[in-house]
Design an enzyme around this catalytic site. Structure first.
Site, PDB file in Angstrom:
ATOM      1  N   ALA A   1     -20.585  12.339  82.410  1.00  0.00           N
ATOM      2  CA  ALA A   1     -19.652  11.955  81.344  1.00  0.00           C
ATOM      3  C   ALA A   1     -19.572  10.438  81.193  1.00  0.00           C
ATOM      4  CB  ALA A   1     -18.271  12.535  81.636  1.00  0.00           C
TER       5      ALA A   1
ATOM      6  N   ASN B   1     -21.602  18.013  80.204  1.00  0.00           N
ATOM      7  CA  ASN B   1     -21.511  18.492  81.584  1.00  0.00           C
ATOM      8  C   ASN B   1     -22.854  18.215  82.255  1.00  0.00           C
ATOM      9  OD1 ASN B   1     -21.187  20.285  83.993  1.00  0.00           O
ATOM     10  ND2 ASN B   1     -19.392  21.004  82.864  1.00  0.00           N
ATOM     11  N   VAL B   2     -22.814  18.123  83.583  1.00  0.00           N
ATOM     12  CA  VAL B   2     -24.076  17.899  84.296  1.00  0.00           C
ATOM     13  C   VAL B   2     -24.846  19.193  84.492  1.00  0.00           C
ATOM     14  CG1 VAL B   2     -23.411  15.775  85.503  1.00  0.00           C
ATOM     15  CG2 VAL B   2     -22.840  17.992  86.523  1.00  0.00           C
TER      16      VAL B   2
ATOM     17  N   HIS C   1      -1.971  21.066  83.706  1.00  0.00           N
ATOM     18  CA  HIS C   1      -1.831  21.487  85.110  1.00  0.00           C
ATOM     19  C   HIS C   1      -0.944  20.524  85.904  1.00  0.00           C
ATOM     20  CE1 HIS C   1      -5.726  24.163  85.025  1.00  0.00           C
ATOM     21  NE2 HIS C   1      -4.711  24.696  84.377  1.00  0.00           N
TER      22      HIS C   1
ATOM     23  N   CYS D   1      18.925  16.045  96.709  1.00  0.00           N
ATOM     24  CA  CYS D   1      19.477  17.132  97.532  1.00  0.00           C
ATOM     25  C   CYS D   1      19.403  16.811  99.024  1.00  0.00           C
ATOM     26  CB  CYS D   1      18.748  18.448  97.270  1.00  0.00           C
ATOM     27  SG  CYS D   1      18.798  18.964  95.555  1.00  0.00           S
TER      28      CYS D   1
ATOM     29  N   CYS E   1      11.812  19.443  92.880  1.00  0.00           N
ATOM     30  CA  CYS E   1      12.637  19.963  93.980  1.00  0.00           C
ATOM     31  C   CYS E   1      12.685  21.488  93.903  1.00  0.00           C
ATOM     32  CB  CYS E   1      14.046  19.385  93.900  1.00  0.00           C
ATOM     33  SG  CYS E   1      15.148  20.070  95.160  1.00  0.00           S
TER      34      CYS E   1
ATOM     35  N   ARG F   1      -5.164  13.930  99.016  1.00  0.00           N
ATOM     36  CA  ARG F   1      -5.646  13.658  97.651  1.00  0.00           C
ATOM     37  C   ARG F   1      -4.921  12.470  97.029  1.00  0.00           C
ATOM     38  NH1 ARG F   1      -5.511  19.236  94.625  1.00  0.00           N
ATOM     39  NH2 ARG F   1      -5.922  17.851  92.860  1.00  0.00           N
TER      40      ARG F   1
ATOM     41  N   THR G   1     -15.645  20.369  82.637  1.00  0.00           N
ATOM     42  CA  THR G   1     -14.906  21.510  83.196  1.00  0.00           C
ATOM     43  C   THR G   1     -15.855  22.685  83.358  1.00  0.00           C
ATOM     44  OG1 THR G   1     -13.110  23.122  82.872  1.00  0.00           O
ATOM     45  CG2 THR G   1     -13.964  22.055  80.884  1.00  0.00           C
TER      46      THR G   1
ATOM     47  N   ASP H   1      -4.807  13.791  87.979  1.00  0.00           N
ATOM     48  CA  ASP H   1      -5.006  12.518  88.676  1.00  0.00           C
ATOM     49  C   ASP H   1      -4.464  11.284  87.955  1.00  0.00           C
ATOM     50  OD1 ASP H   1      -6.921  11.999  86.635  1.00  0.00           O
ATOM     51  OD2 ASP H   1      -8.550  12.809  87.848  1.00  0.00           O
TER      52      ASP H   1
HETATM   53  C1  BJW Z   1     -19.437  16.715  85.546  1.00  0.00           C
HETATM   54  C2  BJW Z   1     -19.624  15.592  86.318  1.00  0.00           C
HETATM   55  C3  BJW Z   1     -19.846  14.457  85.661  1.00  0.00           C
HETATM   56  C4  BJW Z   1     -19.284  17.282  87.712  1.00  0.00           C
HETATM   57  N1  BJW Z   1     -19.854  14.469  84.304  1.00  0.00           N
HETATM   58  N2  BJW Z   1     -19.453  16.830  84.246  1.00  0.00           N
HETATM   59  C5  BJW Z   1      -7.393  35.689  82.560  1.00  0.00           C
HETATM   60  C6  BJW Z   1      -8.520  36.246  83.141  1.00  0.00           C
HETATM   61  C7  BJW Z   1      -8.762  36.112  84.504  1.00  0.00           C
HETATM   62  C8  BJW Z   1      -7.875  35.407  85.330  1.00  0.00           C
HETATM   63  C9  BJW Z   1      -6.772  34.853  84.758  1.00  0.00           C
HETATM   64  C10 BJW Z   1      -6.540  34.999  83.395  1.00  0.00           C
HETATM   65  N3  BJW Z   1      -5.386  34.338  83.110  1.00  0.00           N
HETATM   66  C11 BJW Z   1      -4.907  33.797  84.232  1.00  0.00           C
HETATM   67  C12 BJW Z   1      -5.712  34.106  85.250  1.00  0.00           C
HETATM   68  C13 BJW Z   1      -5.521  33.689  86.668  1.00  0.00           C
HETATM   69  C14 BJW Z   1      -5.895  32.262  86.945  1.00  0.00           C
HETATM   70  C15 BJW Z   1      -7.381  32.040  86.695  1.00  0.00           C
HETATM   71  O1  BJW Z   1      -7.811  31.483  85.719  1.00  0.00           O
HETATM   72  N4  BJW Z   1      -8.216  32.432  87.628  1.00  0.00           N
HETATM   73  C16 BJW Z   1      -9.663  32.202  87.493  1.00  0.00           C
HETATM   74  C17 BJW Z   1     -10.203  31.514  88.724  1.00  0.00           C
HETATM   75  C18 BJW Z   1     -10.340  33.488  87.101  1.00  0.00           C
HETATM   76  N5  BJW Z   1      -5.114  31.321  86.132  1.00  0.00           N
HETATM   77  C19 BJW Z   1      -3.885  31.009  86.454  1.00  0.00           C
HETATM   78  O2  BJW Z   1      -3.325  31.501  87.397  1.00  0.00           O
HETATM   79  C20 BJW Z   1      -3.191  30.002  85.548  1.00  0.00           C
HETATM   80  N6  BJW Z   1      -1.916  30.516  85.157  1.00  0.00           N
HETATM   81  C21 BJW Z   1      -1.771  31.352  84.131  1.00  0.00           C
HETATM   82  O3  BJW Z   1      -2.671  31.628  83.375  1.00  0.00           O
HETATM   83  O4  BJW Z   1      -0.488  31.866  84.003  1.00  0.00           O
HETATM   84  C22 BJW Z   1      -0.335  33.114  83.344  1.00  0.00           C
HETATM   85  C23 BJW Z   1      -0.860  34.217  84.279  1.00  0.00           C
HETATM   86  C24 BJW Z   1      -0.585  34.165  85.607  1.00  0.00           C
HETATM   87  C25 BJW Z   1      -1.090  35.164  86.452  1.00  0.00           C
HETATM   88  C26 BJW Z   1      -1.882  36.184  85.944  1.00  0.00           C
HETATM   89  C27 BJW Z   1      -2.161  36.203  84.577  1.00  0.00           C
HETATM   90  C28 BJW Z   1      -1.642  35.221  83.726  1.00  0.00           C
HETATM   91  C29 BJW Z   1      -2.924  28.715  86.324  1.00  0.00           C
HETATM   92  C30 BJW Z   1      -4.182  28.021  86.721  1.00  0.00           C
HETATM   93  C31 BJW Z   1      -3.852  26.824  87.610  1.00  0.00           C
HETATM   94  C32 BJW Z   1      -5.091  26.154  88.143  1.00  0.00           C
HETATM   95  N7  BJW Z   1      -4.707  25.249  89.139  1.00  0.00           N
HETATM   96  C33 BJW Z   1      -5.701  24.330  89.684  1.00  0.00           C
HETATM   97  C34 BJW Z   1      -5.006  23.448  90.744  1.00  0.00           C
HETATM   98  C35 BJW Z   1      -4.095  22.449  90.016  1.00  0.00           C
HETATM   99  C36 BJW Z   1      -3.418  21.539  90.960  1.00  0.00           C
HETATM  100  C37 BJW Z   1      -4.359  20.710  91.762  1.00  0.00           C
HETATM  101  O5  BJW Z   1      -5.128  19.894  91.213  1.00  0.00           O
HETATM  102  O6  BJW Z   1      -4.310  20.862  92.969  1.00  0.00           O
HETATM  103  O7  BJW Z   1      -6.240  23.503  88.639  1.00  0.00           O
HETATM  104  S1  BJW Z   1      -7.160  25.134  90.329  1.00  0.00           S
HETATM  105  C38 BJW Z   1      -8.311  23.927  89.778  1.00  0.00           C
HETATM  106  O8  BJW Z   1      -9.194  24.494  88.768  1.00  0.00           O
HETATM  107  C39 BJW Z   1      -7.473  22.860  89.061  1.00  0.00           C
HETATM  108  C40 BJW Z   1      -8.325  22.538  87.884  1.00  0.00           C
HETATM  109  O9  BJW Z   1      -7.548  21.942  86.875  1.00  0.00           O
HETATM  110  C41 BJW Z   1      -8.901  23.885  87.507  1.00  0.00           C
HETATM  111  C42 BJW Z   1     -10.116  23.817  86.650  1.00  0.00           C
HETATM  112  O10 BJW Z   1     -11.177  23.180  87.310  1.00  0.00           O
HETATM  113  P1  BJW Z   1     -12.152  22.226  86.491  1.00  0.00           P
HETATM  114  O11 BJW Z   1     -11.395  21.059  85.992  1.00  0.00           O
HETATM  115  O12 BJW Z   1     -12.910  22.997  85.515  1.00  0.00           O
HETATM  116  O13 BJW Z   1     -13.086  21.674  87.680  1.00  0.00           O
HETATM  117  P2  BJW Z   1     -14.327  22.390  88.380  1.00  0.00           P
HETATM  118  O14 BJW Z   1     -14.479  21.727  89.696  1.00  0.00           O
HETATM  119  O15 BJW Z   1     -14.225  23.833  88.346  1.00  0.00           O
HETATM  120  O16 BJW Z   1     -15.558  21.982  87.451  1.00  0.00           O
HETATM  121  C43 BJW Z   1     -16.004  20.638  87.340  1.00  0.00           C
HETATM  122  C44 BJW Z   1     -17.083  20.601  86.279  1.00  0.00           C
HETATM  123  O17 BJW Z   1     -17.469  19.257  86.083  1.00  0.00           O
HETATM  124  C45 BJW Z   1     -18.355  21.377  86.667  1.00  0.00           C
HETATM  125  O18 BJW Z   1     -18.773  22.178  85.566  1.00  0.00           O
HETATM  126  C46 BJW Z   1     -19.382  20.281  86.937  1.00  0.00           C
HETATM  127  O19 BJW Z   1     -20.709  20.655  86.596  1.00  0.00           O
HETATM  128  C47 BJW Z   1     -18.882  19.179  86.047  1.00  0.00           C
HETATM  129  N8  BJW Z   1     -19.204  17.817  86.477  1.00  0.00           N
HETATM  130  N9  BJW Z   1     -19.527  15.982  87.659  1.00  0.00           N
HETATM  131  C48 BJW Z   1     -19.669  15.647  83.640  1.00  0.00           C
HETATM  132  N10 BJW Z   1     -20.033  13.285  86.300  1.00  0.00           N
END
Ligand code: BJW
Length: 252
Positions: free
Chosen positions: A237, A219-220, A123, A154, A131, A73, A194, A108
């Site tokens: 977007a 969003n698309v 995030h 380290c 580290c 990435r 998102t 990014d």
């Molecule tokens: C366009 C387009 C164009 C395309 N124009 N649009 C409460 C309830 C249930 C679960 C949980 C909860 N609280 C916490 C959780 C657990 C978990 C969670 O949410 N799980 C779900 C899957 C249910 N959350 C966590 O663990 C978080 N921590 C936390 O809350 O701590 C406290 C806690 C811990 C444990 C238990 C309970 C509480 C941390 C979340 C970390 C997410 N990490 C990632 C990886 C980051 C590093 C990396 O990049 O590698 O973050 S996962 C990934 O998803 C990344 C993103 O930031 C994140 C969100 O994704 P995003 O940005 O929405 O992208 P997509 O691909 O999903 O969507 C793209 C959108 O764009 C789509 O809609 C398309 O249509 C659109 N699109 N092209 C406009 N041109």
């Protein structure tokens, strides 16, 4: 006038008449820059299980595999540039000044490259590392990193990890506090690209709505936010945001 044209006008009216603007972005805002999204067509999670690369357990089990995922990435990301959506958001910040906060789930760095400054990267950032021994976080631009990257202080055996937030990890408390404050203070929330699946970002709309803000979504496709938004702009977007901006500035 098409429904979407009406939504664009409505979005411009909401933003143009607001005092404090909050913008919340996800992977879709960078899709047109060549950064793959996580879910949906071409999404990273279609070919790889997040449990294998985006949890601390995965990193403990096989850090080299996790680093190969992030190195790929970083190599792709190095050639990606901000698109018109990032630029339009940076221009909105110039217009609102201190009454503006950008909350991004993206790691990014493209918003910063576009000139955004009042930004909360909840995030983390893929160009930073931490580290696992001394916990120091620093910028690391070597690209790609060696298969077994170690801490610059380290040394041998002290693995660094990407300074991003994995599933099951808590977000930085101060960043989340500032995000919540901004969401409570804003009178307009613009949500861009998102899926609205990942918490706590999925709840931002609830916080802003509860505080009386009007919400615009770009969003698309449809998202779980559908029933809560005041203006839904369907489209890319990078195409929709400049159109909304030009309506606000009167240049369109
Ligand atoms: C366009 C387009 C164009 C395309 N124009 N649009 C409460 C309830 C249930 C679960 C949980 C909860 N609280 C916490 C959780 C657990 C978990 C969670 O949410 N799980 C779900 C899957 C249910 N959350 C966590 O663990 C978080 N921590 C936390 O809350 O701590 C406290 C806690 C811990 C444990 C238990 C309970 C509480 C941390 C979340 C970390 C997410 N990490 C990632 C990886 C980051 C590093 C990396 O990049 O590698 O973050 S996962 C990934 O998803 C990344 C993103 O930031 C994140 C969100 O994704 P995003 O940005 O929405 O992208 P997509 O691909 O999903 O969507 C793209 C959108 O764009 C789509 O809609 C398309 O249509 C659109 N699109 N092209 C406009 N041109």
């Amino acid at each position: 006038m098409s429904d979407n044209e009406t939504s664009i006008l409505c979005a411009a009216e909401i933003i143009g008449n607001s005092r404090y603007l909050c913008v919340s972005t996800g992977a879709g805002v960078s899709a047109e820059s060549g950064v793959p999204t996580f879910r949906g067509a071409g999404g990273k999670w279609n070919t790889i299980d997040p449990e294998d690369v985006a949890t601390y357990e995965a990193f403990s089990r096989d850090p080299e595999f996790v680093w190969s995922f992030y190195n790929d990435r970083r190599v792709n990301g190095a050639s990606c540039r901000p698109n018109p959506a990032h630029i339009a958001i940076a221009q909105l910040e110039k217009r609102f000044g201190d009454n503006f906060t950008l909350i991004t789930q993206n790691v990014d760095n493209l918003h910063r490259e576009a000139g955004s400054e009042r930004i909360l990267e909840i995030h983390g950032n893929i160009w930073r590392v931490r580290c696992t021994c001394c916990n120091i976080e620093y910028e690391e631009r070597t690209n790609p990193l060696p298969a077994r990257p170690y801490c610059k202080t380290c040394g041998e055996g002290a693995w660094i990890r990407p300074a991003v937030v994995w599933f099951g990890e808590t977000l930085d408390f101060d960043l989340l506090y500032r995000a919540n404050k901004a969401l409570e203070s804003c009178d307009a929330l613009l949500i861009v690209g998102t899926s609205g699946y990942v918490y706590p970002a999925a709840e931002f709309i609830v916080i802003a709505k509860r505080s009386g803000a009007r919400v615009i979504e770009i969003n698309v496709e449809e998202t779980p936010n559908a029933g809560f938004v005041d203006a839904k702009v369907l489209g890319k977007a990078g195409e929709m945001l400049p159109r909304i901006l030009s309506r606000i500035t009167g240049e369109g």
